[in-house]
Scaffold this active site. Structure first.
Site, PDB file in Angstrom:
ATOM      1  N   LYS A 170      -5.245   3.381  -6.537  1.00 39.72           N
ATOM      2  CA  LYS A 170      -3.810   3.236  -6.254  1.00 39.72           C
ATOM      3  C   LYS A 170      -3.362   4.268  -5.206  1.00 39.72           C
ATOM      4  O   LYS A 170      -2.579   3.957  -4.302  1.00 39.72           O
ATOM      5  CB  LYS A 170      -3.005   3.388  -7.552  1.00 39.72           C
ATOM      6  CG  LYS A 170      -1.501   3.403  -7.378  1.00 39.72           C
ATOM      7  CD  LYS A 170      -0.901   2.050  -7.026  1.00 39.72           C
ATOM      8  CE  LYS A 170       0.583   2.190  -6.707  1.00 39.72           C
ATOM      9  NZ  LYS A 170       1.294   0.945  -6.532  1.00 39.72           N
ATOM     10  N   LYS A 238       6.965  10.171  -4.590  1.00 36.23           N
ATOM     11  CA  LYS A 238       6.231  10.560  -5.818  1.00 36.23           C
ATOM     12  C   LYS A 238       4.735  10.272  -5.659  1.00 36.23           C
ATOM     13  O   LYS A 238       3.887  11.111  -5.966  1.00 36.23           O
ATOM     14  CB  LYS A 238       6.779   9.798  -7.024  1.00 36.23           C
ATOM     15  CG  LYS A 238       5.901   9.883  -8.271  1.00 36.23           C
ATOM     16  CD  LYS A 238       6.344   8.929  -9.358  1.00 36.23           C
ATOM     17  CE  LYS A 238       6.010   7.492  -9.094  1.00 36.23           C
ATOM     18  NZ  LYS A 238       4.766   6.976  -9.661  1.00 36.23           N
TER      19      LYS A 238
END
Ligand code: NAP
Length: 292
Positions: A170, A238
């Site tokens: 990811k 983030k």
């Protein structure tokens, strides 16, 4: 199967609904009672805590925001670890730190509970339509046990490696997306500064080696100067923070990712946290006096 689902936000709510539709028994927990109401109406069982939900479940899915949130939901007071049965599986589908993920898996294993990391790509549309890409880290036999659950939420489901490997995949996804957004923003600004229509340039590039989903989707947002999310800048920041922190831990140089991180930081500073992260274009334009 008996499933628990913790975290009922933009992604979690439709994912839990799809599990219910697929015929599983679903025990849900959201920290605000109102977030559980639509799930209860659809036949899920609302639970007072993550521990209470996990105690009923063969597989407990967590879909919250960041690393600290996952730690709190799993290991905090009335957390998943206090309810999960030995032999059950905890699946974290949030996007968080790969290093922390490995540590969480070890802590759960110490009490006989398996863990998979399974972050997703595909956004809220993919969550609603059950077409998410799911990148999984963990043991192959545990992956096989949980696969029917993944198939109710996604399409491209890949076991990447051991615990943490899903989160690594990811992070790789987010590096490629971020650096490509930066490249598209610079190219379209280059065109405009040269007095050439950037829309025509995008058309010309689309079929060649520079063609990509980012040029297509994010490039369109840049041309239109319209940054309704999509994927919010604060979430992309983030994720890039996870990338940069992991790079620092490993002594890894990622100058391209670091540059885009600074541009995302700049967007946070200009009050644009809620815009789609294609708004990196605004920072690129400002640096050359090309604001629209
Ligand atoms: P979201 O709408 O903000 O939902 C997050 C949910 O987690 C909220 O319901 C929140 O509760 C809950 N939560 C957060 N911290 C918690 C804590 N400490 N304890 C208990 N509950 C907590 O975010 P989202 O878009 O669903 O994203 C979830 C994850 O998927 C993130 O890691 C994100 O990066 C990832 N992701 C998102 C997308 C996307 O397009 N949105 C795409 C791929 C991956 P409250 O409702 O009470 O705040």
């Amino acid at each position: 199967m008996n499933l628990a689902f913790i975290g009922l936000g933009i992604m979690g709510r439709p994912m839990a609904l799809n599990l219910k539709k697929a015929g599983h028994r679903v025990f849900v927990h959201g920290r605000r009672a109102e977030s559980m109401a639509p799930l209860a109406q659809a036949g899920c069982t609302a639970c007072a805590s993550p521990a209470e939900a996990a105690a009923q479940a063969d597989v407990t899915i967590v879909m919250v925001s960041d690393t600290a949130d996952v730690e709190q939901v799993i290991f905090g007071d009335k957390g998943v670890a206090q309810g999960a049965k030995p032999g059950s599986v905890v699946v974290d589908m949030s996007t968080i730190s790969p290093t922390a993920t490995k540590a969480f898996a070890e802590r759960l294993m110490a009490q006989g509970v398996e863990m998979l990391d399974a972050p997703v790509s595909g956004g809220d549309v993919g969550a609603i339509n059950a077409t998410l890409s799911i990148m999984v880290g963990g043991k192959p036999e545990v992956f096989e046990r949980v696969k029917p659950v993944f198939e109710a939420m996604g399409k491209n489901i890949v076991l990447v490696g051991g615990n943490g490997a899903g989160q690594v995949a990811k992070a790789c996804n987010q590096i490629v997306v971020a650096v490509t957004i930066e490249g598209v923003a610079e190219a379209l600004t280059f065109a405009r500064k040269n007095g050439v229509d950037p829309a025509r340039v995008r058309d010309a590039l689309m079929g060649g080696f520079a063609g990509s989903r980012i040029l297509e989707v994010h490039g369109k947002r840049m041309l239109d100067n319209e940054y309704k999310p999509g994927f919010k800048t604060k979430l992309h920041q983030k994720d890039m923070n996870i990338v940069m922190q992991t790079a620092r831990e490993l002594g890894l140089s990622l100058p391209g990712a670091a540059l885009v991180m600074q541009h995302l930081n700049a967007l946070m500073g200009t009050g644009d946290a809620e815009l789609d992260s294609a708004a990196v274009m605004k920072i690129v334009e400002r640096a050359s006096g090309m604001e629209r």
